[in-house]
Scaffold this active site. Structure first.
Site, PDB file in Angstrom:
ATOM      1  N   GLY A   1      26.836  36.182  43.685  1.00  0.00           N
ATOM      2  CA  GLY A   1      27.036  37.480  44.483  1.00  0.00           C
ATOM      3  C   GLY A   1      27.462  37.372  45.802  1.00  0.00           C
ATOM      4  O   GLY A   1      27.591  38.511  46.576  1.00  0.00           O
TER       5      GLY A   1
ATOM      6  N   ARG B   1      32.164  33.196  43.890  1.00  0.00           N
ATOM      7  CA  ARG B   1      32.779  33.629  44.908  1.00  0.00           C
ATOM      8  C   ARG B   1      32.658  32.515  46.461  1.00  0.00           C
ATOM      9  O   ARG B   1      33.630  32.395  47.020  1.00  0.00           O
ATOM     10  CB  ARG B   1      32.740  34.903  45.145  1.00  0.00           C
ATOM     11  CG  ARG B   1      33.799  35.716  46.151  1.00  0.00           C
ATOM     12  CD  ARG B   1      33.168  37.027  46.438  1.00  0.00           C
ATOM     13  NE  ARG B   1      33.101  37.882  45.207  1.00  0.00           N
ATOM     14  CZ  ARG B   1      33.951  38.388  44.344  1.00  0.00           C
ATOM     15  NH1 ARG B   1      34.943  38.393  44.929  1.00  0.00           N
ATOM     16  NH2 ARG B   1      33.823  39.072  43.305  1.00  0.00           N
TER      17      ARG B   1
ATOM     18  N   CYS C   1      56.459  46.058  35.598  1.00  0.00           N
ATOM     19  CA  CYS C   1      56.883  47.585  35.541  1.00  0.00           C
ATOM     20  C   CYS C   1      55.675  48.304  35.411  1.00  0.00           C
ATOM     21  O   CYS C   1      55.130  48.533  34.330  1.00  0.00           O
ATOM     22  CB  CYS C   1      57.677  47.456  34.043  1.00  0.00           C
ATOM     23  SG  CYS C   1      59.138  46.517  34.361  1.00  0.00           S
TER      24      CYS C   1
HETATM   25  C1  LIG Z   1      30.010  36.157  37.833  1.00  0.00           C
HETATM   26  C2  LIG Z   1      28.575  35.601  37.784  1.00  0.00           C
HETATM   27  C3  LIG Z   1      28.065  35.012  38.956  1.00  0.00           C
HETATM   28  C4  LIG Z   1      28.912  34.522  40.239  1.00  0.00           C
HETATM   29  O1  LIG Z   1      29.224  35.584  41.137  1.00  0.00           O
HETATM   30  P1  LIG Z   1      29.828  35.199  42.537  1.00  0.00           P
HETATM   31  O2  LIG Z   1      29.902  36.688  42.933  1.00  0.00           O
HETATM   32  O3  LIG Z   1      30.931  34.907  42.200  1.00  0.00           O
HETATM   33  O4  LIG Z   1      28.837  34.391  42.953  1.00  0.00           O
HETATM   34  C5  LIG Z   1      26.896  34.422  38.727  1.00  0.00           C
HETATM   35  N1  LIG Z   1      26.027  34.424  37.662  1.00  0.00           N
HETATM   36  C6  LIG Z   1      26.467  35.534  36.750  1.00  0.00           C
HETATM   37  C7  LIG Z   1      25.673  35.736  35.554  1.00  0.00           C
HETATM   38  C8  LIG Z   1      27.970  35.995  36.845  1.00  0.00           C
HETATM   39  O5  LIG Z   1      27.935  36.688  35.762  1.00  0.00           O
END
Ligand SMILES: *Cc1c(COP(=O)(O)O)cnc(C)c1O
Length: 426
Positions: free
Chosen positions: A222, A262, A341
Site C-alpha cells: 500500500g 506499487r 468504443c
Molecule cells: C495488492 C496487495 C499488495 C500490494 O499493494 P501495493 O499497493 O501494490 O503495495 C500487498 N498485499 C496484498 C494482500 C495485496 O492484495
C-alpha cells in the site's frame, strides 16, 4: 525511449531494471531495523523477467492466486519465500500451494482456514498461516482499493479475530502463527499504518495473555508512488513511523513481513503510446492514441492521475516536474484518449501538454504497477509488448500479441478445452 518506440512499436510497457533494484534496496534499508521479509506483490507487475530481477534482488513474493505462485516459482522464487493471500482460494489452488511448499497462507475467512487444514491433512503436509485481520481503518484512498474498512470483503473483523484464533489454535495441520494486514493502496500517509499496527499488536497481546503466541506480523503493501513529483512519502518516511512501533518486538522475536508492489514497480515503468489522430470537437482537442483503458485502466477505473508527455519534444518543452498543473507557456489542453468504443476510454482529460500531432509518441509515466496486469483485450485489442531496459540495452520480455493469439483459444477442439479445466495447478 524514441528508439524503443521505433523498434518495438507502440503500445508498449518499458521497465527499468535499475529502478526496480533501487526501490527494493530503499525499502530494505529503510526497514532494516525490523529485518523484514520483503515479498513483492506479483499482481502489481507480473512479467516473468521483472520478477526475475526482483528475485535476484533478494525479495520473496506475495501472490494472490495459484497462477501467480507459478509465475513466482518460474521466475526462480523459492515457494517458501512466498506468502499467499486472496479471499477466494480454491481447493485446487490450496493443494498446489501446499505441494509447492508455500511459506505462509494469509487466511481470509474461517471457511478458508478449514479448507486449508483439511487439504493439508489429506496431503499430509503441515503449513503455516497468518490471519488477515480487517482493522476497520480508513486508508483515505479510492473506495475500490480500500481493503481494511468494515465493509470490505477482505479478512476477518477484529471482534471475530481473537475467538477465531483461540478456536483454531493448536490445529496440527495449519498452525496459525501471525496476523496479516493490508488496508488499501495507495496510502499517502503513515497514520492508517499506525492505527492498524496498534490494533494488531493489541490483539497479539490479548492472545499472548491466553498463552497463544503469534510470532509473525505481515503489514501488507500500500505504500504510495510518485504519480506526481513528491506526492508520496518515501520508504524512509513510512519506516520512520512504522519502525519505532515494532523495533522492540522484533528484538523479542517478532517476524515482520512487507508486501510492497506499487512502491517498487510503479515508477519503474512507463507506457509508450502513439497519437493516431488529433481532432477538435466543440471546445475540446482530442489526441486519439493507439491504446487507452485497454492498456492502462487506472485513469478510467480509479480516476487516477498519470503524468503524460511527448517523448520527442524540443528543449523548450522539457517539463520541470511531473505535475497535473505545470507553469509553462505554449501548452495546450488535450483529452488524451484511446481507440476503444467507450467514453470511459481515456488516459487523461483536459491535460496541458505540448501540442501534438499524428505519429507523435507519448510516455505515460508511473505505469509499471497495475498497468499490464490490468490490461484487457476489449475491442479485440492485442495486449501490448513489454520491454526491460538494463544499462543501455533493452530487450522485449513479452511479445506484442497478434490476431492469432486473440483467437487461439477459440480455435481449439473440445478435447483440449476439457483438459484445460483443471489447468491452474499444472
Ligand atoms: C495488492 C496487495 C499488495 C500490494 O499493494 P501495493 O499497493 O501494490 O503495495 C500487498 N498485499 C496484498 C494482500 C495485496 O492484495
Amino acid at each position: 525511449m524514441e528508439r524503443i518506440a521505433r523498434e518495438v512499436g507502440t503500445p508498449c510497457f518499458v521497465y527499468s531494471t535499475a529502478t526496480l533494484q533501487e526501490h527494493c534496496s530503499r525499502i530494505r534499508s529503510a526497514f532494516a531495523p525490523l529485518l523484514p521479509s520483503i515479498c513483492f506483490s506479483v499482481k502489481s507487475c507480473s512479467n516473468l523477467s521483472v520478477l526475475r530481477v526482483l528475485v535476484e534482488a533478494g525479495v520473496g513474493m506475495d501472490v494472490v492466486s495459484g497462477h501467480e505462485l507459478r509465475r513466482a516459482m518460474e521466475a526462480g522464487c523459492d515457494p517458501s519465500r512466498c506468502v499467499y493471500a486472496g479471499v477466494g482460494k480454491t481447493d485446487l489452488e490450496i493443494e498446489f500451494a501446499l505441494r509447492s511448499g508455500i511459506g505462509l497462507f494469509n487466511v481470509e475467512s474461517e471457511q478458508e482456514f478449514d479448507a486449508i487444514a483439511a487439504c493439508a491433512e489429506r496431503l499430509n503436509i503441515r503449513c503455516h498461516g497468518a490471519l488477515r485481520v480487517n482493522p476497520d481503518v480508513d486508508p483515505k484512498t479510492h473506495r475500490y482499493t480500500s481493503t481494511g474498512n468494515r465493509e470490505s470483503k477482505f479478512g476477518v473483523d477484529l471482534e471475530r479475530a481473537a475467538d477465531f484464533i483461540r478456536k483454531v489454535h493448536g490445529n496440527p495441520w495449519c498452525s496459525l502463527r501471525g496476523i496479516h494486514l493490508h488496508i488499501g493502496s495507495p496510502i499517502y500517509s503513515c497514520e492508517p499504518y499506525t492505527q492498524s499496527i496498534l490494533k494488531a499488536l493489541a490483539l497479539i497481546d490479548a492472545l499472548c495473555a491466553d498463552g497463544i503466541v503469534l510470532d509473525t506480523l505481515d503489514l501488507g503493501g500500500g505504500f504510495g508512488a510518485d504519480y506526481e513529483t513528491g506526492q508520496s512519502p518515501s520508504a524512509a518516511d513510512y519506516a520512520s513511523t512504522i519502525v519505532p512501533l515494532l523495533e522492540e518486538r522484533v528484538r523479542n522475536g517478532l517476524r515482520v513481513i512487507l508486501e510492497p508492489g506499487r512502491s517498487i514497480a510503479a515508477n519503474a515503468g512507463v507506457l509508450l503510446v502513439s497519437v493516431v489522430y488529433t481532432k477538435e470537437s466543440g471546445d475540446r482537442t482530442f489526441a486519439i492514441c493507439d491504446a487507452g483503458m485497454n492498456a492502462l485502466l487506472r485513469p478510467s477505473h480509479y480516476d487516477a492521475f498519470h503524468f503524460i508527455w511527448p517523448i520527442d519534444v524540443s528543449a523548450a518543452f522539457v517539463p520541470p516536474s511531473r505535475r497535473a498543473k505545470l507553469e509553462m507557456s505554449g501548452l495546450k489542453l488535450h483529452d488524451i484518449v484511446g481507440p476503444l468504443c467507450e467514453t470511459g476510454d481515456f488516459l487523461a482529460l483536459e491535460r496541458a501538454i505540448p501540442p501534438v500531432n499524428r505519429h507523435d509518441r507519448l510516455a505515460v509515466f508511473t505505469a509499471g504497477a497495475y498497468g499490464m496486469t490490468m490490461a484487457s483485450r476489449y475491442n479485440s485489442s492485442a495486449l501490448p509488448a513489454e520491454v526491460l531496459v538494463e544499462g543501455d540495452t533493452f530487450r522485449v520480455v513479452r511479445l506484442r500479441e497478434c490476431y492469432d493469439d486473440l483467437v487461439a483459444h477459440e480455435r481449439v477442439g473440445s478435447e483440449r478445452c476439457a483438459a484445460a479445466i483443471t489447468e491452474p495447478q499444472g
